[in-house]
Design a protein around this motif. Structure first.
Motif: not given
Length: 451
Positions: A384-393, A435-447
């Motif tokens: 939809g109107r959201h991005l669902v991805a990890t920082p690496a993606d 710039q992503w904090p280290l603790h968010l690496e590998g986690q799926t984020l919703t933007i």
């Protein structure tokens, strides 16, 4: 407050300056070998040692040893190289590895290790033979020794794998030639040719004869000559190949595009530095023929793809006959059947662009690849109107976008780039620098997207 370092003061001898001191004898320092300190109180200590080397002694490029050169080559080889198992193994004991390479190069026993073969599918399926990392270091060392002398004799309009050249410079030069012909008398033609199965058709014995002649001319060290001879003496298949691809992937490569099926005594592996350099050395024979025998004013080459420009179609046809004859008789090569003798106004499809005397367009295949890459990422990560991805993606799509935009920027592509953002409205948010904090690496984020 701090107390004095020497409670009883410094001895008189240690306060004397340089050659006035008792412990300084003609540039040598009296050293107490029991503790390593300067000792001017022990009259029986006659052990003399030079504290530092004399100025100008073995300094500068003339004092570089083979180990120093290999170390610099090792740094070049690892620059931009993705981590691999043999790279990590080599780097674990890199000094020992360089010493071993130095010994084998010096005594003439160096031989190439087995290659790793994988299949690249874009823009078309082909074999890539990657050398062992230690061999990659030797390749950088040898080419650095040989290339400067050859680069001086290459023609100005040879653009592949040379410092200050490249594909975009070749595109600009090609369009410059088109404009010169078209603006002079109007009209104009181009003849675009390509060598059939180029790398796998190069006769290695002839390649060695051409290379050896140039190395002797330039005074290349015998060690580098032996390394290049070891690379050309036999096929990469004979040196051994480890396949990192499935049978289905290898089946995508046509039989005549597989190194194991090359004619006896022919073929260079695609995917290493010496092959790229040797291609320029081999084709320089052809370049010199075109420029000095045929006397073609407007000619350029990128690897095995070359173009001639002229206002007279008949002249290009006569040159074509001479070119086919020279390639077959002198170099053992042949042209692809796809010979393009066309008007300049029809457009020149060259290195990812279609060139016209008045403007430049991006090749349709590149545009379709870009759209497919964006669509694939969007299908996986846009909801939809959201991005669902990890920082690496997000870093991956930003990298891909930078690559395509870099290619597009060398053409008249304003509408093309604007159209990409209209087709994929989430793209601007996906490629926004973050710039992503280290603790968010590998986690799926919703933007949440703004479009």
């Amino acid at each position: 407050m701090t107390s004095a370092r020497y409670q009883n003061g410094c001895s008189r001898g240690s306060q004397e300056h340089r050659d006035k001191a008792a412990w300084y004898e003609g540039g040598r320092v009296v050293v107490g070998f029991d503790n390593g300190n300067v000792n001017n109180n022990n009259d029986n200590n006659r052990c003399l040692a030079r504290a530092v080397r004399v100025a100008r002694e073995c300094q500068g490029a003339e004092c570089k040893t083979l180990f120093h050169e290999l170390y610099n080559a090792y740094k070049d080889a690892r620059r931009g190289k993705k981590p691999s198992m043999n790279k990590l193994v080599f780097e674990e004991r890199w000094a020992d590895g360089l010493l071993d390479l130095e010994r084998r190069i010096t005594d003439g026993t160096w031989e190439p290790s087995p290659y790793t073969c994988f299949v690249a599918t874009r823009p078309k399926a082909r074999e890539i033979h990657a050398p062992d990392f230690a061999d990659r270091t030797v390749h950088h060392w040898a080419v650095a020794k040989i290339e400067p002398g050859f680069d001086r004799v290459f023609i100005e309009d040879s653009f592949a794998n040379r410092a200050g050249k490249g594909s975009h410079a070749a595109v600009r030069r090609a369009q410059q030639f088109m404009r010169q012909v078209h603006s002079g008398q109007g009209g104009g033609w181009y003849l675009q040719l390509d060598i059939a199965n180029f790398f796998y058709s190069i006769p290695r014995k002839l390649m060695w004869a051409i290379l050896k002649r140039g190395m002797v001319r330039d005074g290349v060290p015998e060690q580098a000559q032996r390394v290049m001879h070891a690379l050309l003496r036999r096929s990469a298949v004979e040196s051994g190949v480890t396949y990192r691809s499935t049978a289905a992937q290898r089946a995508l490569v046509p039989p005549h595009k597989q190194l194991k099926n090359a004619k006896p005594g022919c073929g260079l592996p695609i995917g290493n530095l010496p092959s790229q350099f040797l291609a320029n050395v081999f084709m320089n024979e052809f370049d010199q023929f075109v420029k000095h025998v045929l006397v073609v004013k407007r000619y350029l080459r990128y690897v095995d793809d070359f173009v001639l420009f002229h206002h007279d179609r008949a002249q290009l046809e006569r040159w074509l006959v001479e070119i086919e004859k020279f390639l077959g008789e002198k170099l053992g090569l042949s042209l692809k059947a796809d010979i393009r003798l066309r008007k300049l106004t029809d457009g020149l499809d060259f290195l990812g662009y279609v060139l016209y005397p008045t403007h430049t367009r991006v090749r349709r295949r590149v545009i379709s690849h870009a759209r497919a890459a964006y669509a694939e990422w969007g299908q996986s990560h846009v909801r939809g109107r959201h991005l669902v991805a990890t920082p690496a993606d997000l870093r991956m799509i930003r990298s891909k976008n930078a690559s395509y935009n870099g290619h597009f920027s060398h053409a008249n592509s304003y509408r093309l780039r604007a159209g990409m953002h209209q087709r994929f409205p989430w793209l601007s948010d996906a490629i926004e620098p973050r710039q992503w904090p280290l603790h968010l690496e590998g986690q799926t984020l919703t933007i949440r997207t703004t479009a």
